[in-house]
Design an enzyme around this catalytic site. Structure first.
Site, PDB file in Angstrom:
ATOM      1  N   ALA A 120       0.907   5.198  -2.075  1.00  0.00           N
ATOM      2  CA  ALA A 120       0.773   5.523  -3.497  1.00  0.00           C
ATOM      3  C   ALA A 120       1.969   5.106  -4.370  1.00  0.00           C
ATOM      4  CB  ALA A 120       0.455   7.005  -3.648  1.00  0.00           C
ATOM      5  N   GLN A 142      -1.801   2.380  10.126  1.00  0.00           N
ATOM      6  CA  GLN A 142      -0.544   2.460   9.371  1.00  0.00           C
ATOM      7  C   GLN A 142       0.502   3.298  10.117  1.00  0.00           C
ATOM      8  OE1 GLN A 142      -3.575   2.870   8.134  1.00  0.00           O
ATOM      9  NE2 GLN A 142      -3.727   2.396   5.953  1.00  0.00           N
ATOM     10  N   ASP A 154      -2.089  10.739  -1.928  1.00  0.00           N
ATOM     11  CA  ASP A 154      -2.470   9.669  -2.863  1.00  0.00           C
ATOM     12  C   ASP A 154      -2.777  10.210  -4.243  1.00  0.00           C
ATOM     13  OD1 ASP A 154      -2.881   8.193  -0.216  1.00  0.00           O
ATOM     14  OD2 ASP A 154      -3.031   6.681  -1.788  1.00  0.00           O
ATOM     15  N   ARG A 160      -7.773  -0.633  -6.296  1.00  0.00           N
ATOM     16  CA  ARG A 160      -8.079   0.477  -5.372  1.00  0.00           C
ATOM     17  C   ARG A 160      -8.233   1.739  -6.224  1.00  0.00           C
ATOM     18  NH1 ARG A 160      -4.330   1.052  -0.228  1.00  0.00           N
ATOM     19  NH2 ARG A 160      -6.147   2.195   0.523  1.00  0.00           N
ATOM     20  N   ARG A 174       0.867  -1.186   0.000  1.00  0.00           N
ATOM     21  CA  ARG A 174       0.000   0.000   0.000  1.00  0.00           C
ATOM     22  C   ARG A 174       0.901   1.232   0.000  1.00  0.00           C
ATOM     23  NH1 ARG A 174       2.429   2.009   3.677  1.00  0.00           N
ATOM     24  NH2 ARG A 174       0.877   3.634   3.763  1.00  0.00           N
TER      25      ARG A 174
END
Ligand code: MRU
Length: 347
Positions: free
Chosen positions: A48, A196, A237, A89, A46
């Protein structure tokens, strides 16, 4: 400690399974697009820029076993693979950018034999990986100028080594400043619901020897009121042409708090995160995720009554007016953003 999030080894994508951190540092090896799609979906990989590289490898994995020799058949397969990879995603621009780069190299070489086109797609994915390693270091170089000795930085989510190939964007700025000998303290917001900040950022900062303190997300404002935070740096992102920036849910809260407490709020991201086709943040598609990420701690123990209504919005958009500057691999971009983004990124 050198940490490498994604690599290409023995004809497989080798990556850290981030769902296992901080308990275990486990690597997974993937050689099928289906498995890569799932790894992205459940966030074994995960962040970007890491998604950009993973998605480009995904395109290769999706076409590598195509047995035909004609371009038109191959192109049909490529389109199908690209659509599938892009469905993993929706928010990170880099994921789409990685797929587009892999497809563009195929199109540009459509007169070559199919086996050669496949090799070129793989080579492009490796190039994306190498470019990320260099662009994160450039972000670090530019961003470190904003950090003074003894500064305390607050960050959210993970925009570090684990969100890129091996360095980070927001955390890359901190690593670069530390490498220059500056003493930097970091507050890492735990980042509900998937943590995270505590599982990943606190883990990697600690491993790199950075003075990191983990906080519950709702602690940020009181720390700012006590003048214990000098600046906030977050990743992104997707960034619209006017500078509006989508990042992990809760980033907007921090930007608003910074405005109130008169603290600089920075976004750090490479050029590949910018989406010039989107004029403002309202055009950014925000991912909605599974309710269980909110009602259970890390999908295990219930923390809410079964069946309760849940809204699990994964990202929010910070309006450009709240952003003091955007630290990129091409330099630091300050307002007015529409003009300066185009000028500095050369679009
Ligand atoms: O849901 P995630 O963990 O993929 O969200 C990641 C973030 O919000 C990061 O801050 C962003 O991707 C920038 S990574 C350099």
């Amino acid at each position: 400690m050198y940490i490498r999030t994604i690599d290409w080894k023995d004809n497989k994508v080798r990556m850290i399974d981030q769902t296992k951190l901080p308990q275990k540092l486990v690597y997974i090896n993937i050689d099928r697009l289906r498995d890569l799609w799932w790894a992205i979906k459940i966030m074994q990989v995960r962040g970007a820029p890491a998604l950009g590289a993973a998605a480009a490898f995904g395109v290769y994995l999706g076409v590598k076993d195509y047995s035909g020799n004609d371009w038109l058949g191959f192109q049909r397969k490529l389109k199908q693979v690209a659509r599938y990879a892009a469905s993993a995603r929706p928010t990170a621009r880099n994921l789409f950018w990685g797929i587009e780069r892999a497809c563009a190299v195929a199109l540009k070489n459509n007169k070559q034999p199919i086996f050669k086109i496949k090799q070129l797609i793989l080579a492009e994915a490796k190039t994306i990986m190498r470019e990320d390693m260099s662009s994160c270091r450039k972000i670090g170089f530019y961003g470190a100028k904003l950090l003074k000795h003894n500064n305390t930085v607050l960050t959210i989510c993970n925009a570090g080594i684990l969100a890129t190939i091996d360095y980070g964007t927001a955390l890359g700025v901190i690593y670069a400043a530390c490498a220059q000998g500056k003493k930097i303290k970091v507050f890492s917001c735990e980042t509900r619901p998937l943590l995270q900040g505590s599982r990943l950022s606190a883990w990697e900062l600690y491993k790199q020897g950075v003075d990191v303190t983990m906080i519950a997300d709702n602690t940020a404002s009181s720390l700012m009121a006590e003048k214990k935070v000098d600046l906030v740096i977050a990743g992104a992102d997707r960034i619209a042409a006017n500078g509006d920036s989508a990042n992990k849910i809760g980033t907007l809260n921090l930007a608003i708090l910074c405005k109130y407490h008169k603290i600089p709020f920075y976004i750090a991201a490479p050029k590949s995160t910018f989406d010039f086709k989107i004029n403002s943040g309202s055009g950014i598609k925000i991912e909605m995720r599974n309710a269980q990420e909110v009602t259970k701690i890390l999908l295990k123990k219930n923390t809410a009554p079964p069946g309760v209504k849940v809204l699990n919005t994964a990202f929010d958009v910070t309006a450009h007016q709240l952003i003091s500057a955007i630290i990129t691999d091409k330099g630091i971009i300050r307002p007015p953003y529409i003009k300066n983004i185009r000028r500095i990124l050369g679009e």
